[in-house]
Design a protein around this motif. Structure first.
Motif, PDB file in Angstrom:
ATOM      1  N   HIS A 191     -23.224  -2.588  63.288  1.00 40.94           N
ATOM      2  CA  HIS A 191     -22.080  -0.409  62.878  1.00 40.94           C
ATOM      3  C   HIS A 191     -22.080  -0.131  61.936  1.00 40.94           C
ATOM      4  N   GLY A 192     -21.874   0.739  62.409  1.00 41.22           N
ATOM      5  CA  GLY A 192     -22.213   1.985  61.016  1.00 41.22           C
ATOM      6  C   GLY A 192     -22.970   2.404  61.316  1.00 41.22           C
ATOM      7  N   LEU A 193     -24.052   2.672  61.085  1.00 41.85           N
ATOM      8  CA  LEU A 193     -25.315   3.206  60.868  1.00 41.85           C
ATOM      9  C   LEU A 193     -24.842   4.736  61.941  1.00 41.85           C
ATOM     10  N   ARG A 194     -25.755   5.423  60.648  1.00 43.74           N
ATOM     11  CA  ARG A 194     -25.424   6.627  60.867  1.00 43.74           C
ATOM     12  C   ARG A 194     -26.158   7.429  62.175  1.00 43.74           C
ATOM     13  N   PRO A 195     -25.713   7.796  63.291  1.00 46.77           N
ATOM     14  CA  PRO A 195     -25.941   8.644  64.566  1.00 46.77           C
ATOM     15  C   PRO A 195     -27.477   9.163  64.668  1.00 46.77           C
ATOM     16  N   ARG A 196     -27.939   9.568  63.504  1.00 42.49           N
ATOM     17  CA  ARG A 196     -29.405   9.834  63.284  1.00 42.49           C
ATOM     18  C   ARG A 196     -30.730   8.975  62.819  1.00 42.49           C
ATOM     19  N   VAL A 197     -30.121   8.212  61.985  1.00 36.90           N
ATOM     20  CA  VAL A 197     -30.428   6.798  61.478  1.00 36.90           C
ATOM     21  C   VAL A 197     -30.393   5.900  62.897  1.00 36.90           C
ATOM     22  N   ALA A 198     -29.320   5.808  63.758  1.00 36.96           N
ATOM     23  CA  ALA A 198     -29.064   4.896  64.949  1.00 36.96           C
ATOM     24  C   ALA A 198     -30.539   5.226  65.681  1.00 36.96           C
ATOM     25  N   ALA A 199     -30.277   6.947  66.074  1.00 35.87           N
ATOM     26  CA  ALA A 199     -31.618   7.686  67.514  1.00 35.87           C
ATOM     27  C   ALA A 199     -32.829   6.419  66.848  1.00 35.87           C
ATOM     28  N   ALA A 200     -33.341   7.021  65.477  1.00 38.02           N
ATOM     29  CA  ALA A 200     -34.137   6.644  64.879  1.00 38.02           C
ATOM     30  C   ALA A 200     -34.630   5.113  65.068  1.00 38.02           C
ATOM     31  N   MET A 201     -33.901   4.461  64.782  1.00 38.87           N
ATOM     32  CA  MET A 201     -33.974   2.914  64.650  1.00 38.87           C
ATOM     33  C   MET A 201     -34.385   3.072  66.112  1.00 38.87           C
ATOM     34  N   ALA A 202     -33.451   3.722  67.331  1.00 40.24           N
ATOM     35  CA  ALA A 202     -34.063   3.200  68.919  1.00 40.24           C
ATOM     36  C   ALA A 202     -34.934   3.414  69.153  1.00 40.24           C
ATOM     37  N   ASP A 203     -35.484   4.697  68.424  1.00 40.08           N
ATOM     38  CA  ASP A 203     -37.450   5.223  68.639  1.00 40.08           C
ATOM     39  C   ASP A 203     -38.432   4.353  68.639  1.00 40.08           C
ATOM     40  N   CYS A 204     -37.894   3.570  67.056  1.00 38.03           N
ATOM     41  CA  CYS A 204     -38.916   2.760  66.312  1.00 38.03           C
ATOM     42  C   CYS A 204     -39.233   1.693  67.140  1.00 38.03           C
ATOM     43  N   VAL A 205     -37.999   0.999  68.000  1.00 38.63           N
ATOM     44  CA  VAL A 205     -37.558  -0.262  69.062  1.00 38.63           C
ATOM     45  C   VAL A 205     -38.873   0.183  69.394  1.00 38.63           C
ATOM     46  N   GLU A 206     -38.899   1.453  70.529  1.00 39.58           N
ATOM     47  CA  GLU A 206     -39.491   1.709  72.164  1.00 39.58           C
ATOM     48  C   GLU A 206     -40.883   1.469  71.597  1.00 39.58           C
ATOM     49  N   VAL A 207     -41.470   2.365  70.481  1.00 38.93           N
ATOM     50  CA  VAL A 207     -42.513   2.668  69.849  1.00 38.93           C
ATOM     51  C   VAL A 207     -43.370   1.749  69.802  1.00 38.93           C
ATOM     52  N   ILE A 208     -42.505   0.488  68.748  1.00 42.97           N
ATOM     53  CA  ILE A 208     -43.517  -0.361  68.446  1.00 42.97           C
ATOM     54  C   ILE A 208     -43.620  -1.435  69.406  1.00 42.97           C
ATOM     55  N   GLY A 209     -42.584  -1.687  70.507  1.00 43.21           N
ATOM     56  CA  GLY A 209     -42.430  -2.235  71.582  1.00 43.21           C
ATOM     57  C   GLY A 209     -44.069  -1.907  72.746  1.00 43.21           C
ATOM     58  N   ASP A 210     -44.457  -0.730  72.293  1.00 43.63           N
ATOM     59  CA  ASP A 210     -45.164  -0.750  72.945  1.00 43.63           C
ATOM     60  C   ASP A 210     -46.534  -0.058  72.458  1.00 43.63           C
ATOM     61  N   SER A 211     -46.412  -0.475  71.095  1.00 42.24           N
ATOM     62  CA  SER A 211     -47.576  -1.052  69.874  1.00 42.24           C
ATOM     63  C   SER A 211     -47.715  -2.559  70.132  1.00 42.24           C
ATOM     64  N   VAL A 212     -46.950  -3.378  70.224  1.00 42.42           N
ATOM     65  CA  VAL A 212     -46.890  -4.885  70.906  1.00 42.42           C
ATOM     66  C   VAL A 212     -48.091  -5.295  72.093  1.00 42.42           C
ATOM     67  N   ASP A 213     -47.595  -4.396  73.025  1.00 41.02           N
ATOM     68  CA  ASP A 213     -48.324  -4.514  74.610  1.00 41.02           C
ATOM     69  C   ASP A 213     -49.873  -3.702  74.362  1.00 41.02           C
ATOM     70  N   GLU A 214     -50.130  -2.764  73.257  1.00 40.93           N
ATOM     71  CA  GLU A 214     -51.090  -2.442  73.522  1.00 40.93           C
ATOM     72  C   GLU A 214     -52.561  -3.147  72.466  1.00 40.93           C
ATOM     73  N   LEU A 215     -52.112  -3.858  71.136  1.00 42.67           N
ATOM     74  CA  LEU A 215     -52.109  -4.790  71.114  1.00 42.67           C
ATOM     75  C   LEU A 215     -52.605  -6.721  71.608  1.00 42.67           C
ATOM     76  N   GLN A 216     -50.968  -6.654  72.778  1.00 43.31           N
ATOM     77  CA  GLN A 216     -51.382  -7.722  73.484  1.00 43.31           C
ATOM     78  C   GLN A 216     -53.397  -7.197  74.436  1.00 43.31           C
ATOM     79  N   GLN A 217     -53.320  -6.330  74.871  1.00 44.11           N
ATOM     80  CA  GLN A 217     -54.014  -5.923  75.836  1.00 44.11           C
ATOM     81  C   GLN A 217     -55.201  -5.946  75.343  1.00 44.11           C
ATOM     82  N   SER A 218     -55.262  -5.858  74.065  1.00 49.66           N
ATOM     83  CA  SER A 218     -56.404  -5.418  73.552  1.00 49.66           C
ATOM     84  C   SER A 218     -57.452  -6.356  73.138  1.00 49.66           C
ATOM     85  N   ILE A 219     -56.453  -8.015  72.604  1.00 42.87           N
ATOM     86  CA  ILE A 219     -56.761  -9.109  72.405  1.00 42.87           C
ATOM     87  C   ILE A 219     -57.174  -9.796  73.779  1.00 42.87           C
TER      88      ILE A 219
END
Length: 206
Positions: free
Chosen positions: A100-128
């Motif tokens: 709680h209390g994250l600045r709006p821009r930081v919260a948005a950047a974190m949300a984007d990171c969670v999504e793209v790193i989730g994609d990264s995990v999927d791509e690594l799993q496919q590769s393996i």
């Protein structure tokens, strides 16, 4: 009388068993270090062609006995190490994003990171998964897919960091994300280099 002869024979029997055990240990100790050292040297030599050789060696040398001197197992292990670190980072970022209390821009950047790193995990799993089932008959196509997925994972990690660029984003969230993302990006880069090395060893075969 018979019991007495057995008692006298026991020390000799025990001595023979001890000598056999010592011989076994001596043979094992001369053979195992040789193979272990050969495996370690193979990993060190392979890691020297990566962008981050120290990280490569540090993260993979503990798996020397499993890797042996196989370029496929080396690449496979590098991907698994990267996947494990990526999953850990993904969980951490999900926790930070709920603070709680994250600045709006930081919260948005974190949300984007969670999504793209989730994609990264999927791509690594496919590769393996693909690398575990690669065959000589479909090698070129499969290795190309693997290279594409791992490259995409690296792009996702860069995208996450780009979201935190600029001084206005400085703070706890950025420090934690930057530290973790840099590590998994370096691991991913090393894994891609080892995959490329594996591909080159196969392309030179008759």
């Amino acid at each position: 009388m018979e019991g007495s002869s057995l008692r006298h024979g026991q020390p000799i029997l025990v001595l023979l068993v001890i000598l056999q055990f010592i011989t076994y240990i001596a043979l094992s100790s001369t053979d195992a270090p040789f193979h272990s050292q050969r495996n370690i040297e193979y990993i060190k030599s392979s890691c020297s062609s990566t962008t981050y050789p120290r990280l490569c060696y540090r993260s993979l040398s503990v798996y020397a006995s499993k890797i042996n001197t196989s370029p496929r197992l080396l690449a496979h292990t590098a991907l698994n190490v990267t996947l494990k670190a990526s999953k850990s980072t993904s969980r951490l970022m999900a926790k930070i994003s709920r603070i709680h209390g994250l600045r709006p821009r930081v919260a948005a950047a974190m949300a984007d990171c969670v999504e793209v790193i989730g994609d990264s995990v999927d791509e690594l799993q496919q590769s393996i998964g693909e690398l575990g089932h690669i065959r000589s008959s479909n090698f070129a196509l499969t290795i190309s897919d693997i290279q594409t997925w791992v490259s995409a994972a690296l792009t996702d990690e860069d995208t996450c960091m780009d979201g935190f660029s600029g001084k206005s984003m400085n703070g706890y969230a950025k420090r934690m994300v930057r530290k973790r993302i840099i590590k998994i990006a370096h691991l991913t880069s090393n894994a891609l280099a080892l995959i490329n090395n594996y591909a080159s060893t196969q392309s030179t075969l008759p």
